[in-house]
Scaffold this motif. Structure first.
Motif, PDB file in Angstrom:
ATOM      1  N   MET A   1      16.392  21.489  73.055  1.00 48.28           N
ATOM      2  CA  MET A   1      14.951  21.254  72.972  1.00 48.28           C
ATOM      3  C   MET A   1      14.577  20.575  71.666  1.00 48.28           C
ATOM      4  N   LYS A   2      15.259  20.931  70.587  1.00 54.20           N
ATOM      5  CA  LYS A   2      14.982  20.306  69.300  1.00 54.20           C
ATOM      6  C   LYS A   2      15.357  18.820  69.333  1.00 54.20           C
ATOM      7  N   VAL A   3      16.484  18.490  69.959  1.00 53.60           N
ATOM      8  CA  VAL A   3      16.911  17.094  70.081  1.00 53.60           C
ATOM      9  C   VAL A   3      15.906  16.293  70.898  1.00 53.60           C
ATOM     10  N   LEU A   4      15.340  16.930  71.928  1.00 50.12           N
ATOM     11  CA  LEU A   4      14.391  16.240  72.809  1.00 50.12           C
ATOM     12  C   LEU A   4      12.956  16.301  72.297  1.00 50.12           C
ATOM     13  N   ASP A   5      12.732  16.867  71.124  1.00 50.51           N
ATOM     14  CA  ASP A   5      11.400  16.993  70.522  1.00 50.51           C
ATOM     15  C   ASP A   5      10.450  17.846  71.356  1.00 50.51           C
ATOM     16  N   ILE A   6      10.982  18.866  71.995  1.00 53.30           N
ATOM     17  CA  ILE A   6      10.153  19.850  72.693  1.00 53.30           C
ATOM     18  C   ILE A   6       9.915  20.976  71.693  1.00 53.30           C
ATOM     19  N   VAL A   7       8.666  21.375  71.549  1.00 49.88           N
ATOM     20  CA  VAL A   7       8.335  22.418  70.567  1.00 49.88           C
ATOM     21  C   VAL A   7       8.987  23.720  71.011  1.00 49.88           C
ATOM     22  N   THR A   8       9.917  24.205  70.186  1.00 44.87           N
ATOM     23  CA  THR A   8      10.704  25.380  70.578  1.00 44.87           C
ATOM     24  C   THR A   8       9.918  26.681  70.490  1.00 44.87           C
ATOM     25  N   GLU A   9       8.826  26.691  69.716  1.00 45.50           N
ATOM     26  CA  GLU A   9       8.051  27.922  69.591  1.00 45.50           C
ATOM     27  C   GLU A   9       7.217  28.199  70.850  1.00 45.50           C
ATOM     28  N   SER A  10       6.829  27.156  71.570  1.00 43.41           N
ATOM     29  CA  SER A  10       5.938  27.346  72.719  1.00 43.41           C
ATOM     30  C   SER A  10       6.613  27.054  74.056  1.00 43.41           C
ATOM     31  N   TRP A  11       7.928  27.078  74.105  1.00 40.46           N
ATOM     32  CA  TRP A  11       8.601  26.738  75.346  1.00 40.46           C
ATOM     33  C   TRP A  11       8.369  27.781  76.436  1.00 40.46           C
ATOM     34  N   GLN A  12       8.189  29.038  76.064  1.00 41.39           N
ATOM     35  CA  GLN A  12       8.014  30.078  77.078  1.00 41.39           C
ATOM     36  C   GLN A  12       6.689  29.922  77.812  1.00 41.39           C
ATOM     37  N   GLY A  13       5.639  29.552  77.098  1.00 36.35           N
ATOM     38  CA  GLY A  13       4.362  29.299  77.754  1.00 36.35           C
ATOM     39  C   GLY A  13       4.429  28.077  78.644  1.00 36.35           C
ATOM     40  N   LEU A  14       5.179  27.082  78.203  1.00 34.14           N
ATOM     41  CA  LEU A  14       5.353  25.862  78.980  1.00 34.14           C
ATOM     42  C   LEU A  14       6.186  26.128  80.230  1.00 34.14           C
ATOM     43  N   ALA A  15       7.215  26.958  80.092  1.00 36.90           N
ATOM     44  CA  ALA A  15       8.103  27.255  81.213  1.00 36.90           C
ATOM     45  C   ALA A  15       7.460  28.179  82.242  1.00 36.90           C
ATOM     46  N   ALA A  16       6.374  28.849  81.860  1.00 38.44           N
ATOM     47  CA  ALA A  16       5.694  29.729  82.821  1.00 38.44           C
ATOM     48  C   ALA A  16       5.112  28.917  83.970  1.00 38.44           C
ATOM     49  N   ASN A  17       4.684  27.688  83.698  1.00 38.08           N
ATOM     50  CA  ASN A  17       4.198  26.784  84.740  1.00 38.08           C
ATOM     51  C   ASN A  17       5.345  25.850  85.095  1.00 38.08           C
ATOM     52  N   HIS A  18       5.952  26.076  86.254  1.00 31.00           N
ATOM     53  CA  HIS A  18       7.171  25.372  86.662  1.00 31.00           C
ATOM     54  C   HIS A  18       6.972  23.858  86.729  1.00 31.00           C
ATOM     55  N   THR A  19       5.906  23.399  87.338  1.00 30.98           N
ATOM     56  CA  THR A  19       5.707  21.949  87.491  1.00 30.98           C
ATOM     57  C   THR A  19       5.448  21.279  86.148  1.00 30.98           C
ATOM     58  N   ARG A  20       4.697  21.945  85.282  1.00 32.84           N
ATOM     59  CA  ARG A  20       4.437  21.378  83.951  1.00 32.84           C
ATOM     60  C   ARG A  20       5.725  21.315  83.123  1.00 32.84           C
ATOM     61  N   TRP A  21       6.563  22.353  83.227  1.00 34.45           N
ATOM     62  CA  TRP A  21       7.834  22.368  82.519  1.00 34.45           C
ATOM     63  C   TRP A  21       8.719  21.213  82.989  1.00 34.45           C
ATOM     64  N   ARG A  22       8.829  21.039  84.303  1.00 31.69           N
ATOM     65  CA  ARG A  22       9.683  19.972  84.839  1.00 31.69           C
ATOM     66  C   ARG A  22       9.185  18.595  84.427  1.00 31.69           C
ATOM     67  N   SER A  23       7.884  18.362  84.486  1.00 36.35           N
ATOM     68  CA  SER A  23       7.363  17.043  84.113  1.00 36.35           C
ATOM     69  C   SER A  23       7.552  16.791  82.612  1.00 36.35           C
ATOM     70  N   THR A  24       7.310  17.804  81.790  1.00 32.79           N
ATOM     71  CA  THR A  24       7.526  17.660  80.351  1.00 32.79           C
ATOM     72  C   THR A  24       8.995  17.411  80.049  1.00 32.79           C
ATOM     73  N   LEU A  25       9.862  18.152  80.705  1.00 37.88           N
ATOM     74  CA  LEU A  25      11.295  18.006  80.500  1.00 37.88           C
ATOM     75  C   LEU A  25      11.766  16.608  80.894  1.00 37.88           C
ATOM     76  N   ASN A  26      11.325  16.133  82.061  1.00 39.01           N
ATOM     77  CA  ASN A  26      11.725  14.801  82.509  1.00 39.01           C
ATOM     78  C   ASN A  26      11.216  13.716  81.566  1.00 39.01           C
ATOM     79  N   GLN A  27       9.999  13.874  81.082  1.00 34.35           N
ATOM     80  CA  GLN A  27       9.429  12.900  80.146  1.00 34.35           C
ATOM     81  C   GLN A  27      10.240  12.875  78.845  1.00 34.35           C
TER      82      GLN A  27
END
Length: 122
Positions: free
Chosen positions: A55-81
């Protein structure tokens, strides 16, 4: 290949995070050792450590990943982006490195740093 591995690990992280408490994969992911210590030097990384590094390599904020992952579609779109932009960064860095290497090999050495006294070699 690294991109595919990152994608699979982070999809797995999302899947395990959404599991109900008490499931073995979730307990292992969230668990800590009650006693013992990790070896000195370069200890083995836990699955969660590897995912945080990805997540750090991909510039995903590691502190808020759990809130982001709670919404499956938002997590997938953010991850793909982030995977797409990360892959583009990796390709541009490789191209820059190749250009720099090519540039360095084509230049001739006009000055020497040290010339031997006896044999007159560089």
């Amino acid at each position: 290949m690294n991109s595919v591995l990152r994608q699979r690990r982070l999809h797995w992280l999302d899947h395990v995070h959404r599991m109900e408490d008490g499931r073995i994969p979730k307990d292992i992911l969230d668990g800590e050792l009650a006693f013992g210590e990790r070896p000195t030097g370069h200890p083995q990384l836990h699955d969660k450590d590897v995912c945080m590094r990805d997540m750090k390599v991909l510039d995903i904020v590691t502190e808020s990943w759990q809130g982001l992952a709670a919404n499956h579609t938002r997590w997938r779109s953010t991850l793909n982006q982030h995977l797409k932009t990360g892959e583009e960064k990796l390709l541009s860095a490789a191209a820059d490195k190749g250009a720099h290497r090519k540039e360095g090999s084509s230049s001739s050495r006009s000055t020497t740093t040290y010339r031997g006294d006896l044999c007159d070699r560089d």
